[in-house]
Design a protein around this motif. Structure first.
Motif, PDB file in Angstrom:
ATOM      1  N   TYR A 134       0.820  -1.425   0.179  1.00 19.63           N
ATOM      2  CA  TYR A 134       0.021   0.066   0.004  1.00 19.63           C
ATOM      3  C   TYR A 134       0.824   1.329   0.122  1.00 19.63           C
ATOM      4  N   VAL A 135       1.950   1.113   0.420  1.00 21.09           N
ATOM      5  CA  VAL A 135       2.773   2.584   0.811  1.00 21.09           C
ATOM      6  C   VAL A 135       4.453   2.360   0.168  1.00 21.09           C
ATOM      7  N   ASN A 136       4.467   3.348  -0.335  1.00 23.69           N
ATOM      8  CA  ASN A 136       6.350   3.344  -0.568  1.00 23.69           C
ATOM      9  C   ASN A 136       7.221   3.389   0.221  1.00 23.69           C
ATOM     10  N   ASP A 137       8.173   2.480   0.242  1.00 28.09           N
ATOM     11  CA  ASP A 137       9.407   2.511   1.306  1.00 28.09           C
ATOM     12  C   ASP A 137       8.877   3.040   2.712  1.00 28.09           C
ATOM     13  N   PRO A 138       7.878   2.309   3.041  1.00 29.33           N
ATOM     14  CA  PRO A 138       7.256   2.484   4.795  1.00 29.33           C
ATOM     15  C   PRO A 138       8.485   2.192   5.660  1.00 29.33           C
ATOM     16  N   THR A 139       8.263   2.691   6.879  1.00 24.80           N
ATOM     17  CA  THR A 139       9.255   2.453   8.176  1.00 24.80           C
ATOM     18  C   THR A 139       8.149   2.270   9.307  1.00 24.80           C
ATOM     19  N   VAL A 140       8.593   1.309   9.964  1.00 26.94           N
ATOM     20  CA  VAL A 140       7.650   0.806  11.034  1.00 26.94           C
ATOM     21  C   VAL A 140       8.517   0.818  12.275  1.00 26.94           C
ATOM     22  N   HIS A 141       8.172   1.077  13.341  1.00 28.89           N
ATOM     23  CA  HIS A 141       8.634   1.299  14.607  1.00 28.89           C
ATOM     24  C   HIS A 141       7.739   0.784  15.723  1.00 28.89           C
ATOM     25  N   ILE A 142       8.034  -0.148  16.437  1.00 27.36           N
ATOM     26  CA  ILE A 142       7.247  -1.038  17.403  1.00 27.36           C
ATOM     27  C   ILE A 142       7.937  -0.636  18.750  1.00 27.36           C
ATOM     28  N   LYS A 143       6.841  -0.347  19.908  1.00 22.53           N
ATOM     29  CA  LYS A 143       7.354  -0.122  21.100  1.00 22.53           C
ATOM     30  C   LYS A 143       6.595  -0.838  21.920  1.00 22.53           C
ATOM     31  N   ILE A 144       7.225  -1.603  23.008  1.00 23.71           N
ATOM     32  CA  ILE A 144       6.084  -2.289  23.888  1.00 23.71           C
ATOM     33  C   ILE A 144       5.790  -1.242  25.031  1.00 23.71           C
TER      34      ILE A 144
END
Length: 263
Positions: A134-144
């Motif tokens: 769906y998105v070009n070059d997405p970046t994902v950040h996950i935090k608990i």
């Protein structure tokens, strides 16, 4: 008279010897990181938090096109139009999501994704690959968001502590609790951890440098650390209880017997 002096001299020397021995013994029991070898642990470079069921996480998606990622950063009340702060397991609440018992998380647009058992970086890469449709070059950040540990037993401030950076050592946890009391056993600290739904128990000697190679040196979310009381503390509790009068009677009998012998 001479006999009494000999008896008291013997007792005095014995007490000094006992004091010196107990001082050495106390040092071995209380001093941390004993041993002459250098610390060469490589655990620090290997550690990363692992996502577990019931973890409450935030998932932030970014891209060059901020408008394109807006739908993926919406929470439940943004999508459904309600403001109920309660959340169901596996779905989002405000800016967070709870991992369900099977390790799945339900995300906007892309739906359910199984990230339980993965490291934060591995989970981010998995979600990122699904977003790439769906998105070009997405970046994902996950935090608990609910990363916490509990310290109980012979410490100054027992309790549950939130960990903001998702990384904490056993020593840091003990530090948060105000350190172990003199009455705590440092050679047998217990760490209780749940792995795949099974409780595991690991004993650690924090007076030894081998601590730095222990699998529980870095704690995981929801770990419980327990410091048991020393035998002296247990005996003291026993004396202060129902057996106090019996203890006093026995001591009195011993003192009286010694006085009669040395008369």
């Amino acid at each position: 008279m001479i006999k009494n002096r000999i008896v008291f001299s013997t007792l005095f020397i014995s007490l000094i010897g006992l004091f010196l021995c107990s001082s050495c013994s106390t040092k071995r029991k209380l001093v941390y990181f004993q041993g002459n070898e250098e610390i060469t642990s490589s655990l620090d470079s290997l550690y990363e938090a692992i996502i577990q069921p019931y973890d409450y996480i935030s998932v932030k998606v970014s891209s060059i096109d901020n408008q394109a990622v807006l739908p993926f950063n919406m929470s439940t009340h943004d999508v459904a139009g309600n403001t109920n702060s309660a959340y169901a397991i596996g779905s989002s609440a405000n800016s967070g999501y709870t991992i369900n018992t099977s390790g799945f998380v339900s995300l906007p647009v892309i739906g359910e994704v199984k990230i339980g058992g993965l490291s934060l970086s591995a989970a981010a890469k998995l979600i990122q690959s699904k977003l790439a449709v769906y998105v070009n070059d997405p970046t994902v950040h996950i935090k608990i968001l609910n990363y916490k540990i509990t310290v109980l037993g012979e410490v100054k401030k027992p309790g549950t502590f939130m960990v903001a950076n998702e990384k904490i050592t056993l020593l840091e946890a003990i530090g948060l609790s105000g350190d172990i009391l003199i009455s705590g056993v440092r050679k047998n600290v217990l760490v209780v951890r749940e792995i795949d739904g099974v409780k595991t128990e690991t004993r650690v000697d924090i007076t030894s440098k081998e601590l730095f190679d222990s699998p529980v040196y870095y704690l995981r979310q929801n770990d419980v650390v327990y410091v048991e009381p020393s035998r002296a503390k247990l005996n003291s509790s026993l004396i202060n209880g129902t057996n106090a009068s019996l203890f006093v009677s026995v001591v009195s009998l011993i003192v009286t017997s010694i006085a009669l012998i040395t008369r």
